[in-house]
Design an enzyme around this catalytic site. Structure first.
Site: not given
Ligand SMILES: *Cc1c(COP(=O)(O)O)cnc(C)c1O
Length: 340
Positions: A84, A185, A221
């Protein structure tokens, strides 16, 4: 000041930065990634013209190291974080960090700070924060040609405490645009979520629930965690959207839910539908699984399962995930990497 291990109270760590002895650093210049190494200095020195300070080339990851009952240490799907991270780099026009080196560097940081991995059964973990920033000078809007990659580690307690239902409010703001950077991210998504979360906290909510930025009709989300619901028919549903981060916890739970006969599906979920879910939760590395007690929208509070109790489906999913992470139960092939 360096954090001394003897000053840590494993049961009350919170989720705060601490300066541990070692971090990993690698630099990109002249078109390639240089050799990286463990270093002690937590400080970064930047030019005032550095790209990151003006145009926001930053990406990050978050993963945890878990102390097993036998004293060894587990990593949960670090290869997925590596992958990722490479995808986020691509979206931000940054040079991807080689995925095998990413996993290797994570292991080096865990081993170098081994005594900071909290004891088994403390409920705490060692959180790893890989990140990359553009460091070369720019004035015109452009991508940097020099980058710094780092991974530091911090022992943390549960980010949102265990299985206690939390209250959320539907935000009037968007965190990411439809075809924007929501799937990466990157710090910019978080910068735009700060004001909404400050306002949510002021009003007594744990965080915001964001809607899809195009129609404001479907659930996207939470600020830092994905959404799932259990429908009245008992199906595990989670949003499909171009503006959400693809959570590794979510992808793992989709597999576990399938094994548990919950017939999981990723699809659009209207807000009205979310209100009548049997159970709902937030999922992410930091949140693990955190039950949704209520969702407030336009002044009206919709209680999901209960404001004080956690539903049976959520409890079962939580237990299975956490047991796999701590090595109490065997997970699907390749999910856990044990180091010692
Ligand atoms: C990091 C993150 C998540 C969770 O991702 P994981 O891989 O499960 O830790 C969900 N939403 C956002 C906006 C994030 O930055």
């Amino acid at each position: 000041m360096k954090q001394k291990v003897e000053d840590l109270d494993w049961k009350n760590l919170g989720f705060v930065y601490r300066d541990l002895p070692y971090r990993y650093e690698a630099k990109y210049k002249d078109g390639e990634w240089q050799e990286g190494k463990l270093i002690e200095n937590s400080t970064l020195v930047l030019s005032e013209g550095a790209e990151i300070l003006h145009y926001g080339q930053e990406i990050f990851e978050g993963l945890k190291a878990y102390r097993r009952e036998d004293g060894k240490i587990n990593l949960f799907r670090p290869d997925e974080n590596a992958h990722r991270f490479a995808l986020s780099a691509e979206r931000l026009a940054m040079p991807p960090f080689p995925e095998d080196r990413f996993v290797e560097a994570v292991k080096q940081v865990v081993l170098a700070n081994k005594e900071y991995v909290p004891p088994y059964d403390s409920g705490a973990t060692l959180y790893l924060r890989p990140f990359m920033i553009g460091t070369s000078n720019v004035l015109g809007v452009q991508a940097a040609n020099e980058y710094t990659f780092r991974i530091f580690a911090v022992p943390v307690g549960a980010y949102i405490k265990g299985l206690n239902p939390a209250d959320y409010i539907v935000s009037e703001y968007d965190r990411a645009a439809y075809a924007g950077t929501g799937q990466a991210k990157t710090s910019g998504n978080y910068a735009s979520s700060l004001l909404p979360s400050v306002e949510a906290h002021k009003n007594g909510f744990a965080d915001c629930l964001y809607l899809d930025p195009r129609e404001h009709k479907y659930v996207d989300e939470f600020g830092g965690a994905n959404f799932y619901g259990i429908t009245q028919e008992g199906q595990f549903v989670t949003p499909k959207s171009k503006s959400i981060l693809i959570s590794i916890t979510k992808r793992s739970l989709l597999e576990l839910a399938k094994k548990q006969g919950l017939n999981p599906v990723e699809r659009q979920i209207t807000l009205e539908e979310a209100f009548i879910m049997k159970e709902a939760g937030a999922m992410g590395t930091a949140a693990v699984i955190s039950p949704v007690g209520s969702i407030t929208y336009e002044g009206k509070k919709h209680v999901i399962y209960s404001e004080t109790e956690t539903g049976p489906v959520t409890t079962k999913l939580y237990n299975e995930l956490v047991d796999i992470q701590y090595g109490k139960q065997e997970g699907p092939e390749g999910w856990v990497q044990t180091i010692d």
